[in-house]
Design an enzyme around this catalytic site. Structure first.
Site, PDB file in Angstrom:
ATOM      1  N   CYS A 291      32.718  33.118  44.083  1.00  0.00           N
ATOM      2  CA  CYS A 291      31.700  33.168  44.333  1.00  0.00           C
ATOM      3  C   CYS A 291      31.567  33.812  42.649  1.00  0.00           C
ATOM      4  CB  CYS A 291      31.966  34.829  45.003  1.00  0.00           C
ATOM      5  SG  CYS A 291      30.262  35.330  45.146  1.00  0.00           S
TER       6      CYS A 291
ATOM      7  N   GLU B 298      58.899  20.264  22.266  1.00  0.00           N
ATOM      8  CA  GLU B 298      59.068  20.735  23.717  1.00  0.00           C
ATOM      9  C   GLU B 298      57.651  20.230  24.096  1.00  0.00           C
ATOM     10  OE1 GLU B 298      61.668  25.463  22.657  1.00  0.00           O
ATOM     11  OE2 GLU B 298      59.026  25.285  22.723  1.00  0.00           O
TER      12      GLU B 298
END
Length: 474
Positions: free
Chosen positions: A386, A312
């Protein structure tokens, strides 16, 4: 020029700070005669002018070539030892309807792990029969929908899911194929792995408890047990971790064969890619051959039939095919103990690439809009959020004349950047474009401020209208 002592040990001073290091960038990435970065035959300035920045750019040819290479390698190597291999694309890395269609067209199955990812795959027209459904806490609604539509495989992650999946399958009158996720006790990352006897994590069950769960699965007429599933980690170089895990899994596999059929073994994914020039991932062809040899030897030593194998991968396919474009807003030199570092702030950040903040991930950056003969300087590419930890590239060298208005490109952002994107500080998630043969097309449109405000029930029609005049604010 001397290496800046602030640079990490793995970072080399480049002879040319404009050069695109081999193995980091999409296959079609080049510099034009004027020095611009071009991907899929489309220049950085064309992309930025058309779609804005930040911008996720996916090299379609590169992604599809990697998918084909990986599928062919595993099919070829496991055919060599006398069995088959099935490759699932791990949609969690980066899933859009178009990318899902590429993967299916190139012979891959699709691995999903939520109702939302399932909806995307279905919207892309993917046959549910070639999907696998992961997750440690699938809701009853997700399980019901998956069994109703005829999903190919559900990965059982806990004892409770045995009864839940069995009940849903019985309700819809089907026999549901299931795998059982187990923890082999092998934890791998990059070139190192650790083998332990005990597990303490949210995924899967222990090897010791697996026979009991398999017996429970087999007790239900509405379930068909396909085999074991294991995922040992991410960004793995080499095959040693896979070797140890396969040995442990096949010992259990052999035990389970004594009480019933076990036609498959899913070894998961986690194949690594290069994010910096210091990374040396194992070539997929070499990795496939090594894993095939491991499985063959382990089965021979236990005198058991070779199971069909499934893997996978996600990052190994889509990661190197992706690049993120940004525009430089400010630059700020700082002095750290007498040594210089240049902060280069861009118009995105941890909202479009959370991996550096989450995992301490390293990336590489280059100026995309031009080349320059300026001496390289150590830079830290910072986002506009920020947060002091809002760093896109912790350390790399750029030409010292990097300046506001320059476009910069960060390599290998195809995996887990868009998937993890967010609206921190009310930034809209960037658009996604595919480039190929000199053309760019939109895969996912970017979010506007109106999109962000649309979910806020306190917005009045007047304030919503006012926001439409500020669509480009980021």
């Amino acid at each position: 020029m001397a290496i800046n002592p602030l640079a990490p040990d793995w970072l080399s001073l480049p002879a040319d700070a404009n050069a695109l290091a081999a193995g980091l960038w999409p296959a079609t990435a080049t510099r034009t005669a004027s020095g611009e970065l071009s991907i899929g035959g489309v220049t950085a300035s064309e992309l930025a002018n058309t779609f804005g920045t930040p911008l996720y750019v996916i090299d379609e040819a590169d992604a599809r070539a990697r998918a084909n290479t990986l599928r062919t390698a595993f099919e070829t190597e496991f055919a060599r030892i006398g069995t088959t291999a099935k490759v699932y694309y791990a949609g969690k890395a980066f899933l859009t309807t178009e990318i899902a269609r590429w993967m299916v067209a190139d012979g891959l199955n699709i691995d999903i792990c939520s109702g939302g990812e399932l909806a995307v795959a279905l919207a892309a027209g993917v046959d549910p029969a070639i999907m696998g459904f992961h997750g440690n806490n699938k809701s009853l609604a997700e399980i019901d929908e998956a069994t109703r539509i005829g999903i190919g495989t559900i990965v059982i992650d806990s004892p409770a899911e045995v009864e839940r999946v069995a009940a849903a399958a019985a309700r819809h009158g089907i026999v549901q194929n299931v795998r059982l996720r187990v923890n082999s006790g092998v934890h791998a990352h990059t070139h190192e792995f650790l083998a332990t006897a005990h597990e303490d994590q949210k995924f899967g069950i222990t090897l010791e408890n697996a026979p009991t769960l398999v017996a429970a699965i087999r007790s239900h007429d509405s379930l068909r047990f396909l085999g074991l599933h294991c995922h040992i980690g991410s960004q793995i170089f080499g095959a040693d971790g896979f070797a140890e895990s396969a040995s442990r899994l096949l010992a259990l596999h052999a035990e389970l064969l004594l009480t019933g059929p076990v036609p498959e073994l899913n070894l998961g994914g986690g194949f690594g890619i290069a994010y910096t020039s210091a990374d040396s991932p194992t070539p997929i062809t070499e990795l496939a051959a090594r894993i095939a040899d491991i499985v063959a030897a382990e089965c021979a030593s236990r005198e058991i039939p070779l199971p069909a194998i499934a893997v996978e991968p996600g990052r190994a396919i889509i990661g190197p095919a992706g690049v993120t474009l940004y525009e430089v807003g400010t630059t700020k030199p700082v002095d750290v103990g007498g040594h210089p570092r240049l902060y280069v702030s861009v118009d995105g950040g941890m909202s479009d690439n959370a991996r550096p903040a989450l995992y301490g991930a390293d990336y590489s950056v280059r100026i995309a809009s031009r080349v320059t003969e300026a001496e390289p300087v150590l830079v830290r590419v910072a986002g506009k959020h920020c947060e002091s930890g809002d760093i896109v590239v912790d350390a790399d060298y750029l030409p010292g004349d990097v300046t506001p208005g320059d476009l910069v490109a960060v390599a290998a952002t195809g995996a887990y950047c868009w998937s993890l994107s967010n609206n921190y500080n009310y930034l809209g998630r960037p658009p996604v474009v595919a480039v190929t043969d000199g053309a760019a097309r939109l895969l996912v449109r970017g979010e506007t401020i109106s999109d962000l405000l649309a979910r806020d029930t306190g917005i009045t029609p007047a304030s919503a209208s006012a926001s439409e005049t500020k669509e480009s604010v980021r």
